[in-house]
Scaffold this motif. Structure first.
Motif, PDB file in Angstrom:
ATOM      1  N   LYS A  32      36.125 -17.808 -22.178  1.00  0.00           N
ATOM      2  CA  LYS A  32      35.678 -19.196 -22.159  1.00  0.00           C
ATOM      3  C   LYS A  32      34.255 -19.253 -21.634  1.00  0.00           C
ATOM      4  CE  LYS A  32      39.917 -21.799 -21.549  1.00  0.00           C
ATOM      5  NZ  LYS A  32      40.859 -22.296 -20.563  1.00  0.00           N
ATOM      6  N   ALA A  33      33.457 -20.110 -22.261  1.00  0.00           N
ATOM      7  CA  ALA A  33      32.044 -20.183 -21.875  1.00  0.00           C
ATOM      8  C   ALA A  33      31.888 -20.624 -20.424  1.00  0.00           C
ATOM      9  CB  ALA A  33      31.300 -21.137 -22.805  1.00  0.00           C
ATOM     10  N   GLU A  34      32.839 -21.437 -19.929  1.00  0.00           N
ATOM     11  CA  GLU A  34      32.696 -21.928 -18.551  1.00  0.00           C
ATOM     12  C   GLU A  34      32.835 -20.781 -17.548  1.00  0.00           C
ATOM     13  OE1 GLU A  34      35.803 -23.793 -20.248  1.00  0.00           O
ATOM     14  OE2 GLU A  34      34.002 -23.960 -21.490  1.00  0.00           O
ATOM     15  N   SER A  35      33.636 -19.782 -17.904  1.00  0.00           N
ATOM     16  CA  SER A  35      33.864 -18.693 -16.939  1.00  0.00           C
ATOM     17  C   SER A  35      32.925 -17.518 -17.180  1.00  0.00           C
ATOM     18  CB  SER A  35      35.299 -18.205 -17.016  1.00  0.00           C
ATOM     19  OG  SER A  35      36.110 -19.039 -17.748  1.00  0.00           O
ATOM     20  N   TRP A  36      31.910 -17.732 -17.989  1.00  0.00           N
ATOM     21  CA  TRP A  36      30.989 -16.640 -18.345  1.00  0.00           C
ATOM     22  C   TRP A  36      30.400 -15.964 -17.110  1.00  0.00           C
ATOM     23  CZ3 TRP A  36      29.822 -13.959 -22.561  1.00  0.00           C
ATOM     24  CH2 TRP A  36      28.569 -13.381 -22.722  1.00  0.00           C
ATOM     25  N   LYS A  37      29.841 -16.753 -16.206  1.00  0.00           N
ATOM     26  CA  LYS A  37      29.161 -16.151 -15.062  1.00  0.00           C
ATOM     27  C   LYS A  37      30.135 -15.532 -14.057  1.00  0.00           C
ATOM     28  CE  LYS A  37      25.162 -16.655 -12.203  1.00  0.00           C
ATOM     29  NZ  LYS A  37      24.161 -17.539 -11.627  1.00  0.00           N
ATOM     30  N   PRO A  38      31.227 -16.235 -13.675  1.00  0.00           N
ATOM     31  CA  PRO A  38      32.165 -15.573 -12.749  1.00  0.00           C
ATOM     32  C   PRO A  38      32.693 -14.252 -13.291  1.00  0.00           C
ATOM     33  CG  PRO A  38      32.805 -17.867 -13.127  1.00  0.00           C
ATOM     34  CD  PRO A  38      31.583 -17.634 -13.921  1.00  0.00           C
ATOM     35  N   ILE A  39      32.946 -14.209 -14.601  1.00  0.00           N
ATOM     36  CA  ILE A  39      33.462 -12.957 -15.171  1.00  0.00           C
ATOM     37  C   ILE A  39      32.397 -11.869 -15.077  1.00  0.00           C
ATOM     38  CG2 ILE A  39      34.140 -11.864 -17.337  1.00  0.00           C
ATOM     39  CD1 ILE A  39      35.679 -14.389 -18.002  1.00  0.00           C
ATOM     40  N   CYS A  40      31.167 -12.229 -15.387  1.00  0.00           N
ATOM     41  CA  CYS A  40      30.096 -11.231 -15.311  1.00  0.00           C
ATOM     42  C   CYS A  40      29.921 -10.727 -13.881  1.00  0.00           C
ATOM     43  CB  CYS A  40      28.789 -11.825 -15.805  1.00  0.00           C
ATOM     44  SG  CYS A  40      28.763 -12.037 -17.579  1.00  0.00           S
ATOM     45  N   GLU A  41      29.989 -11.657 -12.938  1.00  0.00           N
ATOM     46  CA  GLU A  41      29.852 -11.244 -11.541  1.00  0.00           C
ATOM     47  C   GLU A  41      30.965 -10.284 -11.145  1.00  0.00           C
ATOM     48  OE1 GLU A  41      29.510 -14.945  -9.473  1.00  0.00           O
ATOM     49  OE2 GLU A  41      27.325 -14.802  -9.452  1.00  0.00           O
ATOM     50  N   PHE A  42      32.163 -10.587 -11.619  1.00  0.00           N
ATOM     51  CA  PHE A  42      33.297  -9.720 -11.315  1.00  0.00           C
ATOM     52  C   PHE A  42      33.094  -8.331 -11.915  1.00  0.00           C
ATOM     53  CE2 PHE A  42      37.368  -8.055 -12.908  1.00  0.00           C
ATOM     54  CZ  PHE A  42      37.996  -7.814 -11.702  1.00  0.00           C
ATOM     55  N   LEU A  43      32.646  -8.314 -13.165  1.00  0.00           N
ATOM     56  CA  LEU A  43      32.457  -7.017 -13.839  1.00  0.00           C
ATOM     57  C   LEU A  43      31.395  -6.187 -13.132  1.00  0.00           C
ATOM     58  CD1 LEU A  43      32.506  -8.142 -17.562  1.00  0.00           C
ATOM     59  CD2 LEU A  43      34.209  -6.774 -16.411  1.00  0.00           C
ATOM     60  N   ARG A  44      30.378  -6.858 -12.597  1.00  0.00           N
ATOM     61  CA  ARG A  44      29.311  -6.129 -11.924  1.00  0.00           C
ATOM     62  C   ARG A  44      29.764  -5.620 -10.569  1.00  0.00           C
ATOM     63  NH1 ARG A  44      26.690  -3.144 -10.144  1.00  0.00           N
ATOM     64  NH2 ARG A  44      24.494  -3.028  -9.587  1.00  0.00           N
ATOM     65  N   LYS A  45      30.542  -6.448  -9.849  1.00  0.00           N
ATOM     66  CA  LYS A  45      30.816  -6.131  -8.445  1.00  0.00           C
ATOM     67  C   LYS A  45      32.067  -5.301  -8.245  1.00  0.00           C
ATOM     68  CE  LYS A  45      27.920  -9.476  -6.380  1.00  0.00           C
ATOM     69  NZ  LYS A  45      27.948 -10.928  -6.519  1.00  0.00           N
ATOM     70  N   ASP A  46      33.037  -5.420  -9.162  1.00  0.00           N
ATOM     71  CA  ASP A  46      34.283  -4.695  -8.965  1.00  0.00           C
ATOM     72  C   ASP A  46      34.014  -3.189  -8.905  1.00  0.00           C
ATOM     73  OD1 ASP A  46      37.411  -5.095  -9.235  1.00  0.00           O
ATOM     74  OD2 ASP A  46      36.856  -3.260 -10.285  1.00  0.00           O
ATOM     75  N   PRO A  47      34.460  -2.535  -7.827  1.00  0.00           N
ATOM     76  CA  PRO A  47      34.085  -1.112  -7.676  1.00  0.00           C
ATOM     77  C   PRO A  47      34.658  -0.211  -8.769  1.00  0.00           C
ATOM     78  CG  PRO A  47      35.564  -1.825  -5.908  1.00  0.00           C
ATOM     79  CD  PRO A  47      35.174  -3.054  -6.660  1.00  0.00           C
ATOM     80  N   GLN A  48      35.809  -0.591  -9.348  1.00  0.00           N
ATOM     81  CA  GLN A  48      36.355   0.287 -10.387  1.00  0.00           C
ATOM     82  C   GLN A  48      35.665   0.079 -11.741  1.00  0.00           C
ATOM     83  OE1 GLN A  48      40.448  -0.652  -9.752  1.00  0.00           O
ATOM     84  NE2 GLN A  48      40.161   0.481  -7.847  1.00  0.00           N
ATOM     85  N   LEU A  49      35.198  -1.140 -11.976  1.00  0.00           N
ATOM     86  CA  LEU A  49      34.550  -1.404 -13.263  1.00  0.00           C
ATOM     87  C   LEU A  49      33.061  -1.070 -13.178  1.00  0.00           C
ATOM     88  CD1 LEU A  49      36.340  -4.727 -14.168  1.00  0.00           C
ATOM     89  CD2 LEU A  49      36.903  -2.426 -14.912  1.00  0.00           C
ATOM     90  N   ASP A  50      32.371  -1.656 -12.199  1.00  0.00           N
ATOM     91  CA  ASP A  50      30.992  -1.275 -11.886  1.00  0.00           C
ATOM     92  C   ASP A  50      30.084  -1.244 -13.117  1.00  0.00           C
ATOM     93  OD1 ASP A  50      28.865  -0.510 -10.340  1.00  0.00           O
ATOM     94  OD2 ASP A  50      29.292   1.628 -10.532  1.00  0.00           O
ATOM     95  N   PHE A  51      30.044  -2.342 -13.864  1.00  0.00           N
ATOM     96  CA  PHE A  51      29.152  -2.400 -15.028  1.00  0.00           C
ATOM     97  C   PHE A  51      27.734  -2.664 -14.534  1.00  0.00           C
ATOM     98  CE2 PHE A  51      33.155  -3.189 -17.248  1.00  0.00           C
ATOM     99  CZ  PHE A  51      33.014  -2.338 -18.310  1.00  0.00           C
ATOM    100  N   ASP A  52      26.982  -1.597 -14.330  1.00  0.00           N
ATOM    101  CA  ASP A  52      25.658  -1.765 -13.729  1.00  0.00           C
ATOM    102  C   ASP A  52      24.552  -1.864 -14.783  1.00  0.00           C
ATOM    103  OD1 ASP A  52      26.064   0.786 -14.524  1.00  0.00           O
ATOM    104  OD2 ASP A  52      25.377   1.743 -12.695  1.00  0.00           O
ATOM    105  N   TYR A  53      24.877  -1.581 -16.024  1.00  0.00           N
ATOM    106  CA  TYR A  53      23.822  -1.498 -17.031  1.00  0.00           C
ATOM    107  C   TYR A  53      24.132  -2.484 -18.153  1.00  0.00           C
ATOM    108  CZ  TYR A  53      21.931   0.795 -21.295  1.00  0.00           C
ATOM    109  OH  TYR A  53      21.378   1.076 -22.509  1.00  0.00           O
TER     110      TYR A  53
END
Lengths: 214, 404
Positions: A32-53
Motif C-alpha cells: 500500500k502506498a501509505e505504508s511505503w515509508k514505514p516498510i522501507c524503514e523496516f527493510l533498512r533497519k531490520d538486522p536480518q534484512l539489512d537492505f543497505d543498497y
C-alpha cells in the motif's frame, strides 16, 4: 533472492502487503502506498534484512488502472550487500485521464537511502509522481519549461514542445537589445507551424517586448 | 613586541568576500560536454554545488516502447558508448531471463570474452582521459593506442568499431571468427605493455599523484548509501562486483580477483581501474582456453531467433517466421524482470515489463554512473575548484548512459 524477506514483510505488515510473487526469481511485493515509508524503514533497519543498497527506483504508467487510483506503479529495487539478497517493492498511486495526474504522490525515501535523490527526481520528471519530503523536487533530465511528463503512456512520442519564450527584461536584468538577437521566428530559416495548437499557451508567444523595443 | 594578530583566530585574518557564482560546463572540456556544475565559491573553495545533467537526454526509454524487443539493441549500444558490448549483453540477458532461454556454452564464453574486451576499452578510456584532463597528454595517447587495438579485434568480430549492435536475444549476430583467439592472444600482451608504459609515466609523476591523493574521498558506507557500484565503490573498500557476488554467464568458473581500494579517493579509483584491466585480461586468457572452436552459438528458440538465412530463401515456413519476427517482433512472455550485470562503471540493470506483445511495455535502464554522478555534489562541496577536474574524471561519467 530471498523468500525470507517476503515472509518477514508479510508477518510484520500483514494487510499492507497486497500481493507477492517471485517470477523469474525476482521476489516482489506490492504494498500500500501509505505504508511505503514505514516498510522501507523496516527493510533498512531490520538486522536480518539489512537492505543497505538502493539499486533502482523508477515508475511504470498503466493508464487503464486510473479508475482504481493505481495508475503509476513506483518500483523500487533493493539489495543487501552484506546479506546478499534482493527485493523488489512496488506501490501504485495516482489517477486521472490523459496527462492530468491526480494524487500521484508518495513518500520520499531519501532520508533512508540518500542515493534515492536523483532516482526520485527522475521519476518525477518522467512520470509526474511527486515525492513527499524530497529535499529538491526538480526536473533532472528535462529542462524546467518542459510541458508534461514524457514517459506517461498518454504522452505522444511525436509531440513537439512549445518553444521556450524569451526572458523579459525584468527577469533577465539585461536590456532587450543585449539579449539573444533572434526575432519571432527563433532564428530559423523556415517558419515552424507545429505550434499552432499550443497558441493559447502564453509561453509560445515569443518575446512580446521585442517588437515594442524596435 | 609581539605581532598584533597572534591572538586572532586564523579565520578572522581572511578578508570578507562576496560569494562568487560560477558556471562550469556544459561546454567545459573537462565536463565531457554533458554536465553543468553551478558553483558558489568563496575564494577557491566550493561552498555550494549543483550538478545538472540531461544535456544528452535522447528519450531512450520512450524510444524502446515504440519498436520491437530486438530493435532495442542499437539503442543499448548508445548508452555507454565506450563499452557498447556490455550493454548489448546486459540487455540480451535481461530478455532471455524473461523468456527463460539459456544460450549455449560457446556463446556464454564468447559473450564474456567480448564483454571483457569492452571493459578494457572502457577503463582505458577513463584512465587515459583522466590523465589528459590533468595535463598528461602522452599517456592518453598510449591508452588510446591500446584501446584501438581492442577496437580492431571488435571490428574484426562485429564489423563495427564502436556501435556493434551485435547482441541478439538468444545468441549473438555471428559466431566467433576463425581468427578471434589468435587476434586476442596477439593483441593483449601489446595492450598490457602500452598500459604499463602509460602507467609508469603517471604513477611516478608527483603533480599527478598530488592532485589525486586524498582528493574526492568517500567512505565505503557513504558510497553504498549513495547507491554507488563498480570501480568507484570498490575503491572505497567494498568488494561488491556483480560478476563475483551474483555470477552470470560463466563468471563462477573463471579465476579472477576483485581489486579493492582503501581510502576511496581519486587515486584509489584510478588504481582500481588499472588493476581491473589486468583482471579482465586474466579472464580473457581463461575464456580463450575454454571456449570451444565449434558448436552452436545461438540457442534453439524459434519464436525469438531469426531462422537461418539459407532456410529463409528456400522454405516457406522459414520465410513466414522471418517475416513475422521482423514485422511483429518476438513475443516475449507477459511479466516483469530485473536483470543486472557488471558494466564498465558498475551494476548495469535492465528492468523490463512485457505485456506479452512484440513491443516492450517498459524498458527501464539502471545506468551505473547515474547515482555516481548524483554523488558528485557531495564529493566536491568543500573542495577546491581545481579538484573538480580529477574527481569528475575518476567517476567516469558517460553522458549517454547517465542522461538516458
Amino acid at each position: 533472492m530471498s523468500k525470507a524477506a517476503l515472509e518477514k514483510l508479510q508477518a510484520t505488515f500483514g494487510d499492507a502487503i497486497l500481493e507477492t510473487h517471485s517470477d523469474c526469481g525476482d521476489d516482489t511485493a506490492l504494498v500500500k502506498a501509505e505504508s511505503w515509508k514505514p516498510i522501507c524503514e523496516f527493510l533498512r533497519k531490520d538486522p536480518q534484512l539489512d537492505f543497505d543498497y538502493l539499486v533502482d527506483l523508477c515508475g511504470v504508467d498503466y493508464p487503464e488502472r486510473a479508475a482504481q487510483k493505481q495508475r503509476i506503479e513506483v518500483v523500487l529495487h533493493l539489495c543487501s550487500i552484506g546479506k546478499r539478497h534482493r527485493l523488489r517493492l512496488k506501490a501504485r498511486v495516482g489517477s486521472g485521464e490523459d496527462e492530468e495526474l491526480e494524487g500521484a504522490e508518495i513518500d520520499s525515501v531519501t532520508s533512508i537511502w540518500p542515493g534515492a535523490n536523483w532516482f526520485e527526481r527522475e521519476t518525477y520528471d518522467m512520470l509526474g509522481v511527486t515525492f513527499r519530503g524530497h529535499p529538491d523536487m526538480r526536473r533532472i533530465l528535462m529542462y524546467p519549461e518542459f510541458v508534461g511528463h514524457p514517459l506517461l503512456k498518454t504522452y505522444p512520442a511525436q509531440r513537439t514542445q512549445p518553444l521556450v519564450a524569451y526572458r523579459t527584461e525584468e527577469e533577465a536584468g539585461v536590456p532587450l537589445e543585449k539579449q539573444a538577437p533572434f526575432g519571432d521566428d527563433e532564428g530559423l530559416a523556415f517558419p515552424r507551424n507545429d505550434h499552432d495548437r499550443d497558441a493559447e499557451d502564453p509561453r509560445t508567444k515569443l518575446n512580446p517586448h521585442k517588437t515594442e523595443a524596435i | 613586541m609581539e605581532p598584533l594578530d597572534l591572538e586572532l583566530e586564523e579565520g578572522e585574518l581572511e578578508l570578507p568576500s562576496e560569494p562568487m557564482h560560477l558556471n562550469m560546463g556544459p561546454a567545459h572540456p573537462a565536463m565531457h560536454g554533458t554536465v553543468r556544475c553551478v558553483l558558489e565559491l568563496s575564494g577557491e573553495t566550493i561552498v555550494k554545488a549543483d550538478v545538472q545533467i540531461g544535456y544528452l537526454h535522447r528519450g531512450f526509454e520512450k524510444m524502446c516502447e515504440r519498436g520491437t524487443w530486438a530493435q532495442v539493441f542499437p539503442y543499448a549500444d548508445r548508452l555507454n558508448y565506450v563499452s557498447p558490448m556490455l550493454n548489448n549483453v546486459g540487455y540480451a540477458l535481461a530478455v532471455e531471463k524473461l523468456c527463460g532461454i539459456e544460450v549455449p556454452e560457446r556463446c556464454q564464453w564468447y559473450r564474456m570474452a567480448l564483454g571483457e574486451l569492452a571493459r578494457i576499452s572502457d577503463h582505458l578510456t577513463c584512465t587515459g582521459a583522466m590523465a589528459m584532463e590533468l595535463g598528461a597528454f602522452t599517456p592518453f595517447l598510449w591508452f588510446v593506442k591500446a584501446r584501438d587495438m581492442i577496437w580492431d579485434i571488435l571490428e574484426e568480430e562485429t564489423g563495427a568499431r564502436l556501435t556493434h549492435s551485435f547482441g541478439r536475444i538468444g545468441g549473438m549476430a555471428a559466431p566467433p571468427t576463425a581468427a578471434f583467439k589468435e587476434l586476442c592472444k596477439g593483441s593483449l600482451p601489446q595492450v598490457l605493455h602500452l598500459m604499463e608504459e602509460g602507467e609508469a609515466m603517471l604513477l611516478k609523476n608527483r603533480i599527478f599523484l598530488d592532485r589525486l591523493e586524498g582528493v574526492g574521498t568517500i567512505s565505503g558506507a557513504d558510497a553504498v548509501a549513495l547507491s554507488w557500484t563498480g570501480p568507484c565503490l570498490r575503491a572505497s573498500g567494498i568488494p561488491y562486483d556483480v560478476r563475483r557476488v551474483y555470477p552470470y554467464l560463466k563468471y563462477d568458473e573463471v579465476d579472477f580477483d576483485v581489486p579493492v581500494g582503501k581510502n576511496g579517493d581519486n587515486l584509489d579509483r584510478f588504481l582500481v581501474r588499472l588493476q581491473e584491466l589486468r583482471q579482465s585480461m586474466r579472464i580473457i586468457a581463461q575464456v580463450l582456453d575454454r571456449m570451444a572452436d565449434d558448436g552452436p552459438v545461438n540457442a534453439y528458440a524459434p519464436g525469438v531467433m531469426l531462422p537461418e538465412k539459407h532456410d529463409v530463401y528456400t522454405t516457406i515456413e522459414a520465410t513466414i517466421q522471418h517475416f513475422k519476427l521482423v514485422m511483429e517482433g518476438a513475443k516475449v512472455p507477459k511479466g516483469e524482470v530485473y536483470s543486472y550485470t557488471e558494466g564498465g562503471n558498475g551494476e548495469l540493470g535492465f528492468y523490463l515489463v512485457s505485456d506479452g506483445s512484440g513491443t516492450p511495455y517498459r524498458v527501464r535502464i539502471r545506468p551505473p554512473c547515474y547515482p555516481i554522478t548524483g554523488g558528485l555534489q557531495k564529493l566536491i562541496t568543500g573542495a577546491m575548484l581545481s579538484d573538480i577536474i580529477p574527481t569528475f574524471g575518476s567517476l567516469n561519467m558517460i553522458g549517454g548512459e547517465c542522461d538516458h
